[in-house]
Design an enzyme around this catalytic site. Structure first.
Site, short mmCIF file in Angstrom:
data_model
loop_
_atom_site.label_atom_id
_atom_site.label_comp_id
_atom_site.label_asym_id
_atom_site.label_seq_id
_atom_site.Cartn_x
_atom_site.Cartn_y
_atom_site.Cartn_z
N GLU A 116 1.29 3.83 2.00
CA GLU A 116 2.01 4.18 3.22
C GLU A 116 3.23 3.27 3.42
OE1 GLU A 116 -2.45 4.18 4.37
OE2 GLU A 116 -1.16 3.34 2.81
N HIS A 131 0.84 -1.18 0.00
CA HIS A 131 0.00 0.00 0.00
C HIS A 131 0.88 1.24 0.00
CE1 HIS A 131 -3.70 -2.27 1.83
NE2 HIS A 131 -3.29 -2.76 0.68
N CYS A 148 -1.14 -1.02 7.54
CA CYS A 148 -0.35 0.21 7.40
C CYS A 148 -0.36 1.02 8.70
CB CYS A 148 -0.89 1.06 6.25
SG CYS A 148 -0.59 0.32 4.63
N ASP A 206 -24.76 -3.45 -36.13
CA ASP A 206 -23.46 -2.88 -36.49
C ASP A 206 -22.34 -3.90 -36.63
OD1 ASP A 206 -24.70 -0.42 -36.33
OD2 ASP A 206 -24.06 -0.06 -34.26
N THR A 248 -27.45 -3.84 -30.96
CA THR A 248 -26.23 -3.19 -31.44
C THR A 248 -25.35 -4.18 -32.20
OG1 THR A 248 -26.24 -1.54 -29.67
CG2 THR A 248 -24.12 -1.99 -30.72
N SER A 269 -25.70 5.51 -39.29
CA SER A 269 -24.99 6.16 -38.18
C SER A 269 -23.49 6.29 -38.41
CB SER A 269 -25.23 5.38 -36.88
OG SER A 269 -24.69 4.07 -36.99
N GLU A 302 -21.64 0.49 -24.32
CA GLU A 302 -21.71 1.02 -25.68
C GLU A 302 -22.93 0.41 -26.34
OE1 GLU A 302 -18.09 1.65 -28.00
OE2 GLU A 302 -17.00 0.52 -26.48
#
Length: 342
Positions: A55, A53, A88, A204, A200, A172, A272
């Site tokens: 620290e 980590h 830590c 496409d 989609t 598109s 998307e």
């Protein structure tokens, strides 16, 4: 004094960002250590999941007792438990720091206040809340993962200036510039998974390249997608159908799908898709952030397809509210990044 605290905390943020995409499911954390005279003697950050980590990274660089009586700055509460590495908080106590300045408390229930408590019980002065909002923004993915047990979801849209994603006939290609599309390819590297719809994929036939170790999720209720589609060319594929996912109102339960993805170690999802899925996810409160590319084009056709399709709102005060945090020009287009507020 607060100005100095903010100065060093901003250094912590800059250091933390060096671990981008390497620390999930852990947060982004940076650390700055000052000696008792106020000189910086060490810096560190969480480089990769399973590694030290921030620290520990900073403190173990010190060969002598330079940190004794000094101040440690860190943007997230030091851990107090044994995980991949020792606590830590224990190392901070061992190194005899006098003061620890923290931006925000850890939302991980295993830590959540326990690190601060341990430091205070050891007689260390603790200041918390320095640039807290900035710290929460930096680790918004981690916070969502920890508090909701769900992936952080970013929706990408590409529209004309009047909010259309295609003509009424489905044309598109291409709304946005080459530069915008190239940037989207780079964006995908920041995510563990792309989510899209069968509509989609069928319309496409996109590649949506992610790489061998990344995931793609297709929402395909009725199993319509051809397995020879380009989207299957790389990555691991999870197909949500009515056979493996609950159906509500004749639609797949997308929240259930996100929970399944989280179980697979997917912490950040890039959506998307067309307006139907985007609108459904926005309506269901499943979108955390939106990347909207806007092209300097106007379709001027009410029958063109919108980037969001789902809510039937009759009053403007019922609109979804966003908080824009970044705007930039990409090629001829604008990219607006926003947090979804409600």
């Amino acid at each position: 004094m607060r100005n100095l605290d903010e100065k060093y905390m901003k250094m912590c943020f800059a250091l933390a960002k060096k671990g981008k995409n390497a620390t999930r499911p852990n947060p982004l954390v940076g650390c700055v250590v000052l000696d008792k005279l106020g000189n910086i003697v060490s810096k560190g950050y969480h480089k990769k999941y399973g590694k030290n980590h921030a620290e520990r990274d900073a403190l173990l660089k010190l060969e002598n007792n330079e940190a004794e009586g000094g101040t440690l700055y860190v943007n997230l509460e030091p851990c107090s438990h044994y995980g991949k590495t020792p606590p830590c908080a224990d190392l901070i106590i061992e190194k005899k720091l006098k003061k620890v300045v923290i931006a925000m408390q850890d939302v991980n229930p295993i830590v959540c206040g326990n690190g601060i408590k341990k430091l205070k019980e050891a007689g260390i002065e603790v200041t918390i809340g320095i640039l807290e909002d900035d710290a929460k923004f930096l680790n918004r993915v981690f916070i969502k993962n920890q508090t909701k047990k769900l992936p952080y979801v970013v929706l990408k849209t590409a529209t004309t200036a009047d909010g259309k994603t295609s003509t009424k006939t489905g044309s598109s290609k291409w709304i946005t510039s080459d530069e915008a599309r190239k940037l989207v390819y780079k964006m995908r590297k920041d995510f563990d998974c792309i989510m899209t719809s069968s509509n989609t994929v069928i319309a496409d036939n996109p590649n949506m390249k992610m790489g061998r170790n990344k995931w793609k999720c297709i929402l395909d209720k009725d199993s319509r997608v051809d397995k020879n589609s380009k989207i299957f060319n790389d990555g691991q594929i999870f197909i949500a159908t009515k056979e493996n996912t609950p159906v509500k109102n004749n639609q797949l339960d997308i929240e259930f799908v996100l929970k399944e993805l989280y179980k697979k170690g997917i912490y950040k999802v890039f959506v998307e898709s067309g307006g139907t899925l985007a609108g459904a996810m926005l309506k269901a409160g499943l979108i955390d952030e939106i990347y909207q590319f806007i092209a300097p084009k106007i379709l001027n056709d009410n029958n063109g397809k919108s980037c969001f399709d789902g809510d039937d709102i009759d009053e403007i005060n019922k609109s979804r509210n966003l908080k824009i945090y970044d705007i930039k020009k990409v090629g001829n287009d604008l990219l607006i990044k926003s947090l979804v507020l409600n």
